[in-house]
Design a protein around this motif. Structure first.
Motif, mmCIF file in Angstrom:
data_model
loop_
_atom_site.group_PDB
_atom_site.id
_atom_site.type_symbol
_atom_site.label_atom_id
_atom_site.label_comp_id
_atom_site.label_asym_id
_atom_site.label_seq_id
_atom_site.Cartn_x
_atom_site.Cartn_y
_atom_site.Cartn_z
ATOM 1 N N GLU A 212 -8.962 2.017 3.298
ATOM 2 C CA GLU A 212 -9.031 0.787 4.099
ATOM 3 C C GLU A 212 -8.473 1.012 5.494
ATOM 4 O O GLU A 212 -9.049 0.550 6.491
ATOM 5 N N ILE A 213 -7.367 1.738 5.590
ATOM 6 C CA ILE A 213 -6.783 2.027 6.903
ATOM 7 C C ILE A 213 -7.731 2.886 7.722
ATOM 8 O O ILE A 213 -7.945 2.647 8.928
ATOM 9 N N ALA A 216 -10.577 0.706 8.990
ATOM 10 C CA ALA A 216 -10.171 -0.282 9.997
ATOM 11 C C ALA A 216 -9.919 0.347 11.356
ATOM 12 O O ALA A 216 -10.213 -0.258 12.388
ATOM 13 N N ARG A 418 -11.477 -7.705 5.709
ATOM 14 C CA ARG A 418 -10.212 -7.360 6.359
ATOM 15 C C ARG A 418 -10.430 -6.287 7.430
ATOM 16 O O ARG A 418 -9.804 -6.328 8.499
ATOM 17 N N VAL A 419 -11.299 -5.346 7.144
ATOM 18 C CA VAL A 419 -11.607 -4.309 8.130
ATOM 19 C C VAL A 419 -12.226 -4.928 9.378
ATOM 20 O O VAL A 419 -11.862 -4.591 10.506
ATOM 21 N N ALA A 422 -9.584 -6.663 11.455
ATOM 22 C CA ALA A 422 -8.784 -5.681 12.197
ATOM 23 C C ALA A 422 -9.558 -5.116 13.380
ATOM 24 O O ALA A 422 -8.997 -4.911 14.460
ATOM 25 N N THR A 476 -3.050 0.397 13.268
ATOM 26 C CA THR A 476 -4.080 -0.095 12.357
ATOM 27 C C THR A 476 -3.461 -0.861 11.200
ATOM 28 O O THR A 476 -3.976 -1.913 10.779
ATOM 29 N N ASP A 479 -2.602 -4.172 12.439
ATOM 30 C CA ASP A 479 -3.798 -5.012 12.602
ATOM 31 C C ASP A 479 -4.248 -5.583 11.266
ATOM 32 O O ASP A 479 -4.653 -6.749 11.181
ATOM 33 N N LEU A 480 -4.198 -4.777 10.214
ATOM 34 C CA LEU A 480 -4.581 -5.272 8.895
ATOM 35 C C LEU A 480 -3.643 -6.365 8.412
ATOM 36 O O LEU A 480 -4.045 -7.254 7.648
#
Length: 504
Positions: A212-213, A216, A418-419, A422, A476, A479-480
């Motif tokens: 996910e990170i 994003a 969510r991505v 962000a 990042t 941001d998430l």
């Protein structure tokens, strides 16, 4: 067209290609008295030289015969190498205009490219999108193969003649029929492969979080673990988390695929590309090159994902060649006959076993060379290359019963929201640059977070690049979480992914 004492001349615009750039070329035809001949000059390659036979056969198939005279085709400028079969159509059209079959005044408003079949059909060719962009800059229309009309439309507001065959073009210019202008299809293109769902991945919380990170912020990711730990399964699900390409990205990627002849149905790409070359891939296949300096896998993955499975098994030269594009987002291919630059802003996702046997750390399964085998295997990867990878995750295997009993995780659609949120924060803060490309001074650290980041960099002896990438990953994570400033907890989590072997 000029006519002088039994001599007929005409010329049509076409293009030669250097990388994804289209360079204007005049295709000049002269029909004059003398011994019958059909010559092509102007530094043509084998495919261009063979155009005379395809043109001759195509005209014969529609009931036209070449004049029994001396026909000379000159490609201007003569010192620019001409490659490819796309010169068939402009040669045929210039010849037809010189023979008086089609009106030269109408034809002069267009550039042309296309390959001719022996029965007069016009086959798809590479580079139509770049040709359309250059034609628009020159205030010309474009004549192209019928299947690539939609591709040509992406080049700008120009007149497009997408013809199925040579006879249709002759009838159009003669006023006997009108070619229907191409239009954009309303049907979304079918994907080459379905995007797998993240819900299929059970457990693996650390791996899912790293994925996910990475999605994003556009970060590179290295997954290390024994066979069956889920490395390839996770990597295949990254592209589904990424948002659609922007208009600028779509145009850039589509030009690369057009130059490589890989645009499906002549339609521009809307989704980020996903490339997964085998570890036996050669250096030119990976970075580009060959006799015609074609784009490689890293350019075909531009604005998308490049997945390298079994990373240490790639040749050392191929891996080291990734260092420049990982920093600059471009690859320069220098050859004796060409110097070409391609975009290569790819997101690197790599997977590897901890050693050659794959079971380092498992006393019941590791080989007799442990732990030396792991050190030797890791030594295949240079420090500078590893320093350019933002996230390092060590994955542990699941027992089959534990894996089956684990609850299903969030699906791709949920994580993608969510991505996307962000990415919106990044766009508001730094424009088109994702966090993985952002300058350090726009990332907004709180004072405690900055102190902690400096202490971490000192403790683990990060390079300046490593420190910058630590901050980018922390940005990042912030941001998430919807935070305007990077906080110490974001630095702490980023550190677990930055330290090699972390994330366990």
């Amino acid at each position: 067209m000029t006519v002088n004492a039994g001599m007929m001349n005409f010329r049509v615009r076409s293009f030669a290609f250097s990388g994804i750039e289209a360079r204007p070329v005049w295709v000049e035809v002269q029909v004059s008295s003398g011994l019958p001949a059909f010559l092509v000059v102007g530094l043509p390659d084998k495919a261009v030289a063979e155009a005379r036979e395809r043109v001759r056969a195509a005209l014969t198939s529609i009931g036209l015969a070449l004049p029994v005279r001396r026909i000379l085709v000159n490609l201007v400028p003569a010192d620019l190498p001409k490659e490819g079969s796309h010169f068939d159509l402009p040669i045929a059209l210039a010849l037809l205009a010189a023979m008086g079959v089609v009106p030269g005044e109408e034809l002069s408003r267009f550039a042309a490219l296309g390959e001719l079949s022996l029965d007069g059909r016009i086959n798809p060719v590479s580079g139509v999108l770049s040709a359309a962009l250059e034609a628009a800059a020159m205030d010309l229309g474009l004549i192209c193969p019928a299947p690539q009309g939609e591709e040509a439309l992406c080049g700008g507001d120009i007149s497009i003649l997408a013809a199925p065959d040579l006879l249709a073009l002759i009838n159009h210019f003669s006023g006997l029929q009108v070619l229907t202008p191409p239009v954009f299809s309303t049907q979304p293109p079918s994907p080459d492969r379905p995007e797998p769902d993240l819900a299929d991945v059970k457990g693996m919380e650390t791996g899912r979080r790293a994925l996910e990170i990475a999605a994003a912020g556009g970060h590179s990711l290295l997954l290390s673990g024994p066979p069956g730990a889920g490395k390839s399964m996770l990597s295949a699900r990254l592209v589904g988390l990424l948002p659609d390409l922007t208009a600028r990205e779509s145009l850039e990627v589509s030009r690369i695929y057009s130059a490589a002849g890989l645009l499906k149905d002549g339609r521009p790409l809307r989704r980020p590309p996903y490339r997964d070359p085998h570890h036996s891939a050669s250096l030119p296949a990976l970075v580009g090159g060959g006799s015609r300096a074609r784009p490689g896998e890293i350019s075909l993955a531009d604005c998308g994902v490049l997945f390298l499975d079994e990373l240490p098994e790639f040749s050392r030269a191929a891996l080291e060649s990734l260092r420049q594009p990982l920093e600059t987002g471009r690859i320069s291919i220098a050859r004796a006959a060409a110097h070409v630059a391609y975009p290569a802003r790819f997101q690197l996702i790599a997977a590897m076993n901890p050693c050659r046997c794959g079971y380092l750390g498992d006393a019941s399964r590791e080989c007799r060379k442990a732990p030396r085998c792991g050190e030797d295997y890791m030594a295949r990867l240079s420090g500078p290359l590893l320093d350019r990878i933002d996230l390092h995750v060590s994955m542990q295997p699941y027992e089959p019963l534990s894996y089956m009993a684990a609850p299903a995780g969030e699906n791709t659609a949920t994580v993608a929201l969510r991505v996307e949120a962000a990415r919106r924060m990044q766009a508001e803060r730094q424009g088109a640059h994702k966090n993985a490309e952002a300058a350090l001074d726009v990332l907004r650290l709180s004072d405690p977070a900055q102190d902690m980041a400096q202490a971490v960099a000192t403790r683990f002896r990060f390079s300046a690049r490593g420190y910058t990438r630590l901050i980018r990953v922390a940005r990042t994570i912030a941001d998430l979480a919807g935070c305007a400033e990077i906080q110490p907890e974001h630095i702490a989590e980023a550190t677990t992914f930055r330290v090699r072997g972390g994330g366990q």
